[in-house]
Design an enzyme around this catalytic site. Structure first.
Site, PDB file in Angstrom:
ATOM      1  N   HIS A  64       0.831  -1.203   0.000  1.00  0.00           N
ATOM      2  CA  HIS A  64       0.000   0.000   0.000  1.00  0.00           C
ATOM      3  C   HIS A  64       0.867   1.254   0.000  1.00  0.00           C
ATOM      4  O   HIS A  64       0.434   2.321   0.420  1.00  0.00           O
ATOM      5  CB  HIS A  64      -0.915   0.023   1.223  1.00  0.00           C
ATOM      6  CG  HIS A  64      -1.828  -1.143   1.286  1.00  0.00           C
ATOM      7  ND1 HIS A  64      -1.512  -2.280   1.992  1.00  0.00           N
ATOM      8  CD2 HIS A  64      -3.014  -1.370   0.700  1.00  0.00           C
ATOM      9  CE1 HIS A  64      -2.495  -3.153   1.856  1.00  0.00           C
ATOM     10  NE2 HIS A  64      -3.416  -2.638   1.086  1.00  0.00           N
ATOM     11  N   HIS A  70      -5.064   8.693   3.535  1.00  0.00           N
ATOM     12  CA  HIS A  70      -5.966   9.291   4.509  1.00  0.00           C
ATOM     13  C   HIS A  70      -6.680  10.525   3.955  1.00  0.00           C
ATOM     14  O   HIS A  70      -7.891  10.696   4.161  1.00  0.00           O
ATOM     15  CB  HIS A  70      -5.216   9.657   5.795  1.00  0.00           C
ATOM     16  CG  HIS A  70      -6.108  10.183   6.878  1.00  0.00           C
ATOM     17  ND1 HIS A  70      -7.054   9.401   7.489  1.00  0.00           N
ATOM     18  CD2 HIS A  70      -6.221  11.410   7.442  1.00  0.00           C
ATOM     19  CE1 HIS A  70      -7.702  10.115   8.391  1.00  0.00           C
ATOM     20  NE2 HIS A  70      -7.219  11.341   8.382  1.00  0.00           N
ATOM     21  N   GLY A 122      -9.318   9.403   1.351  1.00  0.00           N
ATOM     22  CA  GLY A 122     -10.439   8.751   2.012  1.00  0.00           C
ATOM     23  C   GLY A 122     -11.329   9.738   2.740  1.00  0.00           C
ATOM     24  O   GLY A 122     -12.566   9.669   2.649  1.00  0.00           O
ATOM     25  N   THR A 175     -10.175   2.289   7.459  1.00  0.00           N
ATOM     26  CA  THR A 175     -10.399   2.404   8.898  1.00  0.00           C
ATOM     27  C   THR A 175     -11.057   3.730   9.244  1.00  0.00           C
ATOM     28  O   THR A 175     -12.030   3.775   9.995  1.00  0.00           O
ATOM     29  CB  THR A 175      -9.059   2.293   9.645  1.00  0.00           C
ATOM     30  OG1 THR A 175      -8.418   1.065   9.285  1.00  0.00           O
ATOM     31  CG2 THR A 175      -9.285   2.315  11.148  1.00  0.00           C
ATOM     32  N   SER A 176     -10.538   4.823   8.681  1.00  0.00           N
ATOM     33  CA  SER A 176     -11.083   6.132   9.054  1.00  0.00           C
ATOM     34  C   SER A 176     -12.531   6.272   8.619  1.00  0.00           C
ATOM     35  O   SER A 176     -13.346   6.872   9.325  1.00  0.00           O
ATOM     36  CB  SER A 176     -10.233   7.259   8.466  1.00  0.00           C
ATOM     37  OG  SER A 176     -10.357   7.311   7.053  1.00  0.00           O
ATOM     38  N   GLY A 217     -12.292  -0.228  17.047  1.00  0.00           N
ATOM     39  CA  GLY A 217     -10.926  -0.134  16.553  1.00  0.00           C
ATOM     40  C   GLY A 217      -9.880  -0.732  17.465  1.00  0.00           C
ATOM     41  O   GLY A 217      -8.777  -1.064  17.021  1.00  0.00           O
ATOM     42  N   ASP A 249       0.078  11.841  14.117  1.00  0.00           N
ATOM     43  CA  ASP A 249      -0.812  10.892  13.471  1.00  0.00           C
ATOM     44  C   ASP A 249      -1.830  11.630  12.601  1.00  0.00           C
ATOM     45  O   ASP A 249      -2.490  12.569  13.066  1.00  0.00           O
ATOM     46  CB  ASP A 249      -1.558  10.065  14.520  1.00  0.00           C
ATOM     47  CG  ASP A 249      -2.573   9.140  13.896  1.00  0.00           C
ATOM     48  OD1 ASP A 249      -2.149   8.171  13.242  1.00  0.00           O
ATOM     49  OD2 ASP A 249      -3.779   9.410  14.027  1.00  0.00           O
ATOM     50  N   GLY A 287      -4.783  10.749  11.478  1.00  0.00           N
ATOM     51  CA  GLY A 287      -6.155  10.627  11.950  1.00  0.00           C
ATOM     52  C   GLY A 287      -6.447  11.572  13.092  1.00  0.00           C
ATOM     53  O   GLY A 287      -7.530  12.187  13.160  1.00  0.00           O
TER      54      GLY A 287
END
Length: 597
Positions: free
Chosen positions: A217, A417, A420, A460-461, A502, A572, A574
């Site tokens: 990825h 990220h 997305g 995930t987000s 999570g 991070d 997120g």
């Protein structure tokens, strides 16, 4: 550099459309991916695979007789949403159970598991086998935590052949587990990959150097060395993959039969791989290994990455028979398989499954067609309008920061990220505006926005933002105006749900490091008598401090955990994106309050 695209946000949708048009003899499009367009002679266990796009021929290219029955396809390098996976499962189920198989990544596990739970609740026997073949992603004694790379193909092929051979679900699952236990892979890269619309690759390798142990990825390698010769690369592969700790239990290399898969990751030419394979044959032969059905080419790519990986499947008699069994898919063909002329009435989804798929489509719709909404009060519709305005602000904020969030994510993750978040926020806004036009109250509008965010963002987000918005929506009403206390309860519920789903805690270098202090500050301020606008200001301050605190942390969860040390010194993404959206909402609430006064 990726050159051919229109709108980066629409790249995957347009790619899937083109793939289906080019392969109508193999696949038909369903919500969330593809399923077979051919019928099996007899009902069989269904194998559903999938993951993020950008890895062709994985995953859609492996759908067809003798291999997979369906593939759920997420955004580039991002897991498909649970709704997308569920749709593909229901479309692919033929009544003998479903096996899910995919690489071991946090977002995939989160979304595929949610889909599995949903179909199990309707009586479909659905199970999962994760692929964990990458030897550089965890130590041998932690194999269950390793990620999946090109070893996906061996697990998918043997499981699909077992299903075609009329194995029941117990035995298809057993074969997949055994194949995964006997598969090892490692990869190297000379340059990173560049997503459509991006100006730079997700990672770079210094001139003349090679990254070792990279992910598919765009995750950077675990180690780095000078670029070897083709012979040197072959020696490196054999050295690591035939280390004593990596030989499957009970296998003697001197008498073993092995399927070697030399895989190009996107830009390395097949001719170059043949030069490497020439040397591999010699070195594996010196160890006594007998090669069976060698595969050289592209099987699991990383968009346009310049790199290669080697996978070894250590055979037994059953696995050899299943590996060499016929298969006919857009990208992997051997032998002659029996096929039907198309999807027959008996092989199509049941009426109940078709109805469930229709319901999934309705939940994520992005226009006014059939958008029936519950009755609501004028006061709740006013609140809904304010929420739609906030989601417009959120979408604008995401668009302004998407590139930077992607850059942060590329430090130790996969760089998706920003894309997305942009897809999720845009979809949420479209769903909210559609619901507003239909006269929805606050609860209905935010519930639909939450579903759209999770579905379109994937990964995930996407799943976690869907949880947050859905939790907030659960404390709203289509009849009354929410109090500040209702908002606090919804935020706390969202925090607890995200931590439960999570599995992260404060200090793991995730969104939680911003979300927890945000909800604690919001709760404390409202409990102390502050207005929602003032409380949200305090909470946004706390979220920003929490996001900043992740700079010095080492990631312990998600894709970045494999490269935890590399992420130290960078916050991070997120947590940063959560704090940025919290601040944008805080400023708007403050301005609205000042205007009202």
């Amino acid at each position: 550099m990726t050159r051919l695209w229109n709108d980066p946000q629409e790249f995957v949708d347009e790619m899937v459309e083109g793939f289906v048009l080019a392969n109508q003899g193999y696949v038909r499009r369903v919500r969330g991916g593809v399923t077979r367009s051919t019928a099996s002679p007899e009902p069989e266990v269904s194998l559903v695979i999938g993951g993020g796009s950008g890895h062709y021929p994985a995953f859609a290219g492996l759908v067809g007789p003798g291999l997979a029955h369906g593939a759920a396809m997420g955004n580039l390098f991002a897991s498909p949403s649970s709704t997308q996976v569920e749709s593909v499962v229901r479309a692919s189920d033929r009544g003998r159970g479903v096996l899910l198989s995919y690489g071991n990544y946090a977002g995939d596990v989160l979304n595929f598991t949610a889909a599995q739970d949903a179909v199990r609740a309707d009586g479909i026997d659905c199970r999962t086998v994760l692929v964990t073949d990458d030897i550089f992603s965890a130590a041998p004694d932690s194999r269950a935590t390793r990620r999946g790379i090109a070893g996906d193909l061996t697990v998918f092929k043997t499981a699909g052949a077992a299903a075609a051979a009329a194995y029941d679900l117990d035995d298809v699952e057993r074969v997949a587990i055994l194949t995964n236990d006997r598969t090892r892979s490692m990869g190297v890269a000379f340059t990173g990959c560049t997503l459509p619309g991006a100006d730079e690759p997700l990672f770079s390798v210094p001139e003349g150097r090679m990254a070792i142990g990279l992910g598919i990825h765009g995750e950077p390698g675990i180690d780095e060395t000078d670029i070897p010769s083709a012979d040197g690369l072959a020696e490196l592969f054999v050295e690591h993959l035939l280390a004593d700790a990596e030989i499957p239990e009970g296998v003697d290399p001197a008498t073993a039969r092995v399927v070697p898969i030399l895989n190009g990751l996107g830009s390395v030419k097949t001719e170059e791989l043949f030069v490497v394979f020439r040397s591999l044959v010699k070195r594996l032969g010196e160890r006594g290994v007998t090669l069976v059905d060698p595969q050289v080419g592209e099987f699991c790519t990383s968009f346009d990455m310049a790199g290669a990986s080697l996978t070894l499947l250590w055979l037994d008699d059953e696995l050899e028979r299943l590996w060499t069994a016929p298969a006919d898919t857009p990208a992997f063909r051997r032998g002659v398989v029996p096929t039907g002329a198309g999807v027959s009435a008996s092989d199509a989804p049941s009426a109940a499954a078709a109805a469930a798929i229709t319901d999934l489509d309705a939940e994520g719709q992005r226009d006014d067609a059939g958008a029936d909404v519950p009755d609501s009060s004028a006061e709740s519709r006013q609140t809904a309008t304010r929420i739609a305005g906030l989601l417009r602000l959120v979408s604008d904020t995401v668009s302004e920061n998407a590139a930077e969030w992607g850059r942060l994510d590329s430090v130790a993750g996969d760089g998706d990220h920003g894309i997305g978040m942009q897809r999720g926020a845009t979809a949420a806004l479209e769903a909210a505006e559609s619901a507003e036009r239909a006269g929805a109250g606050a609860r209905t509008l935010l519930t639909r926005a939450a579903a759209a965010w999770a579905d379109r963002a994937g990964g995930t987000s996407g799943a976690l933002w869907g949880v947050i918005l859905r939790s907030l929506a659960s404390e709203l009403s289509d009849e009354t105006v929410p109090s500040a206390g209702d908002i606090v309860v919804g935020a706390v519920r969202g925090r607890d749900s995200v931590m439960s789903v999570g599995g992260a805690a404060v200090g793991d270098k995730t969104m939680i490091d911003a979300l927890v202090p945000f909800t604690e500050a919001l709760d404390a301020a409202v409990s102390g008598g502050a207005s929602l606008a003032d409380a949200w200001q305090d909470a946004a301050d706390a979220a920003e401090r929490g996001a900043e605190s992740t700079t010095g942390l080492v990631a312990r969860l998600g894709r970045a955990k494999t490269h935890g040390d590399r992420a130290a010194g960078s916050p991070d993404p997120g947590a940063v994106s959560f704090a940025a959206l919290a601040r944008a909402v805080a400023n708007t609430l403050k301005n609205d309050t000042e205007e009202e006064s």
